[in-house]
Design an enzyme around this catalytic site. Structure first.
Site, PDB file in Angstrom:
ATOM      1  N   GLU A 308       0.801  -1.227   0.000  1.00 58.91           N
ATOM      2  CA  GLU A 308       0.000   0.000   0.000  1.00 58.91           C
ATOM      3  C   GLU A 308       0.836   1.282   0.000  1.00 58.91           C
ATOM      4  OE1 GLU A 308      -3.818  -1.617   2.521  1.00 58.91           O
ATOM      5  OE2 GLU A 308      -2.045  -1.083   3.667  1.00 58.91           O
TER       6      GLU A 308
HETATM    7  C1  TNX Z   1      -4.332  -4.011   4.768  1.00 61.27           C
HETATM    8  S1  TNX Z   1      -2.803  -6.290   4.035  1.00 61.27           S
HETATM    9  C2  TNX Z   1      -3.041  -3.796   5.223  1.00 61.27           C
HETATM   10  C3  TNX Z   1      -2.829  -3.401   6.613  1.00 61.27           C
HETATM   11  C4  TNX Z   1      -4.115  -3.297   7.373  1.00 61.27           C
HETATM   12  C5  TNX Z   1      -5.033  -4.429   6.969  1.00 61.27           C
HETATM   13  C6  TNX Z   1      -6.289  -4.478   7.779  1.00 61.27           C
HETATM   14  C7  TNX Z   1      -1.688  -5.290   4.024  1.00 61.27           C
HETATM   15  C8  TNX Z   1      -0.449  -5.759   3.459  1.00 61.27           C
HETATM   16  N1  TNX Z   1      -1.912  -4.065   4.503  1.00 61.27           N
HETATM   17  O1  TNX Z   1      -2.118  -2.178   6.660  1.00 61.27           O
HETATM   18  O2  TNX Z   1      -3.822  -3.370   8.733  1.00 61.27           O
HETATM   19  O3  TNX Z   1      -5.353  -4.285   5.626  1.00 61.27           O
HETATM   20  O4  TNX Z   1      -7.029  -5.616   7.481  1.00 61.27           O
END
Ligand code: TNX
Length: 493
Positions: A308
């Site tokens: 992300e």
């Molecule tokens: C996505 S999955 C994220 C996390 C959040 C999570 C909550 C991922 C690699 N990143 O930053 O905590 O969703 O479900």
């Protein structure tokens, strides 16, 4: 519809092969634990430590058997038995209990099976009456996948050493072998770094919702690593970058593109922070934190996050990941990254953790990298069980106990087969819970299903049969003080 009889014995994860025989062995007050090889002795000591409180027996761990070993628990290393692999074991119960394995890790896994073959009262912390009967027969067992993990997010809310050690005990009981610690995120930096002291002086002081935060000293992380290692669990540390870094930027403004330290962040948004990728000092930072954390964790892997990074330029992102891959390698580790890292050019030795984008997972496989599967719809233990559940998120939907169990890593993603998959990992993101009670409710019993997905062959696995075995584990979990979610999908004992 009648349920099938519970597979006897109700072991989780289900072993490769079980051949029951008639009758039982009784562990008696004068039983000894015979560790034929010095390397087996430590497993013997852990086994004795587990069995002494409920039985009240002395259970001395002895090296060479002075007399006949009938009545004993024998731990033997058989390096030549190639069918066992690195973690497999054979457990035979006749007039003694024999656990044989190629390596101590296999003996330890077998000892966990023995624990489950004993009555539920073996989980008691104070002496209870026997008899301590173990059904006779033979078990031959080995894992399907090498990587069977749990990720704990200690950044959104912090969990201290004792809490993590308790979780390692539960992982070990179900034969999991990788503890992935998500050590850094926007809301907190949780590991002391000697060369960048503000990371914890400033960056660890808060948490989601504005709590007090916390961090591990290097000694504390070393203690967790040693505790895990003794139970044949590798700690995989994650330093998330180039996004999810607000806590680092708040500690050192020069890591931010505009050079200004932002305020601490206590919300639960993602994707808004980024390291400044064009500044040389950013790479000094990366090199320093990777070096210090690599030195604390003897396992082969170091996780660099990479998820992300929505505030990072995509071209710069790729160059960054490739550069970090070289840094991680220079410090003797194999890089693990979330699936977005497959946008960069990866080494075949790098590992990619899939969470929701099948195309990115395929891109990793095309480059020869192996996958750890953490599909958000199955393995994200922070998803609610059902819409009305008080804790958890719902962005990937709801995940019932069945959903967490009823899937196969080899058929989950089109174009990804068994040999592309290193293993599976449950992810426990901690935005919505801050304490043990919340952790237990979300993690249990779903973690047990993931453990079986990672360990047991797919042939012979079925939800209808598993739910009965799981039901038999309710009292065991309760006896260990685990406040699991008693989902109505399971006919709890
Ligand atoms: C996505 S999955 C994220 C996390 C959040 C999570 C909550 C991922 C690699 N990143 O930053 O905590 O969703 O479900």
């Amino acid at each position: 519809m009648s349920d099938p009889a519970p597979a006897f014995p109700p072991l989780i994860p289900r072993p490769l092969a079980v051949a029951p025989e008639r009758g039982a062995f009784e562990l008696g007050p004068r039983a000894r634990i015979v560790a034929v090889d010095a390397e087996a002795a430590d497993v013997g000591r852990l086994l004795a430590r587990m069995l002494r409180p409920p039985t009240g027996y002395a259970l001395p761990v002895v090296a060479a058997p002075k007399a006949a070993v009938a009545g004993a628990v024998v731990l033997a290393l058989v390096p030549g038995d190639r069918a066992l692999g690195g973690e497999g074991y054979r457990l035979r119960v006749d007039d003694r209990i024999t656990i044989a394995a190629r390596r101590p890790a296999g003996l330890f896994r077998g000892a966990q099976t023995l624990r489950q073959l004993l009555p539920v009262t073996v989980e008691s912390t104070a002496p209870v009456p026997g008899p301590w009967l173990v059904p006779r027969g033979t078990i031959h067992d080995r894992p399907r996948f090498a990587w069977r993990g749990l990720m704990l997010d200690v950044a959104r809310h912090f969990f201290g050493v004792t809490e993590v050690e308790r979780l390692i005990d539960e992982m070990a009981a179900y034969k999991l072998n990788r503890l992935h610690l998500h050590l850094t995120d926007d809301q907190g930096w949780r590991i002391a770094i000697r060369s960048w002291p503000n990371l914890t002086r400033v960056g660890s002081g808060t948490a989601v919702g504005g709590g007090q935060g916390g961090h591990y000293t290097q000694r504390e992380l070393a203690r967790i690593v040693a505790y895990a290692r003794r139970r044949f669990v590798d700690v995989v540390p994650e330093l998330d970058m180039p996004g999810h870094v607000n806590a680092a930027l708040a500690s050192y403004g020069r890591l931010a593109a505009d050079g200004v330290a932002p305020a601490p962040y206590t919300g639960i948004d993602v994707g808004f922070s980024s390291l400044a990728l064009q500044r040389a000092s950013t790479y000094e930072f990366v090199d320093d934190v990777v070096r210090e954390v690599a030195a604390l964790t003897p396992g082969p892997y170091l996780h660099i996050g990479g998820d992300e990074a929505l505030s990072t330029d995509p071209d710069e992102y790729r160059v960054f990941v490739e550069r970090v891959q070289r840094i991680v390698r220079a410090h003797g580790k194999r890089m693990v990254g979330w699936e977005e890292t497959s946008r960069a050019r990866l080494r075949r030795s790098s590992v990619v953790q899939h969470w929701h984008d099948a195309a990115l997972a395929r891109r990793a496989v095309e480059q020869g990298a192996k996958l750890v599967l953490s599909p958000a719809t199955r393995a994200y233990l922070d998803m609610k069980y059902k819409p009305s559940f008080p804790l958890g998120l719902e962005w990937a939907g709801t995940t019932s106990v069945r959903d967490a169990y009823d899937w196969d890593p080899a058929t989950l993603l089109e174009g990804v087969g068994e040999h592309d998959v290193l293993g599976v990992e449950a992810a426990l993101w901690s935005e919505t819970f801050a304490d043990r009670a919340g952790l237990d409710l979300l993690a249990f019993p779903r973690l047990l299903g993931l453990a079986e997905v990672g360990w047991s062959p797919s042939a012979g696995r079925s939800w209808r049969e598993y739910r009965l075995r799981l039901a038999a584990h309710g009292p065991r979990l309760s006896a260990r003080g685990i406040g699991f979610h008693p989902s109505p999908e399971v006919p709890w004992a």
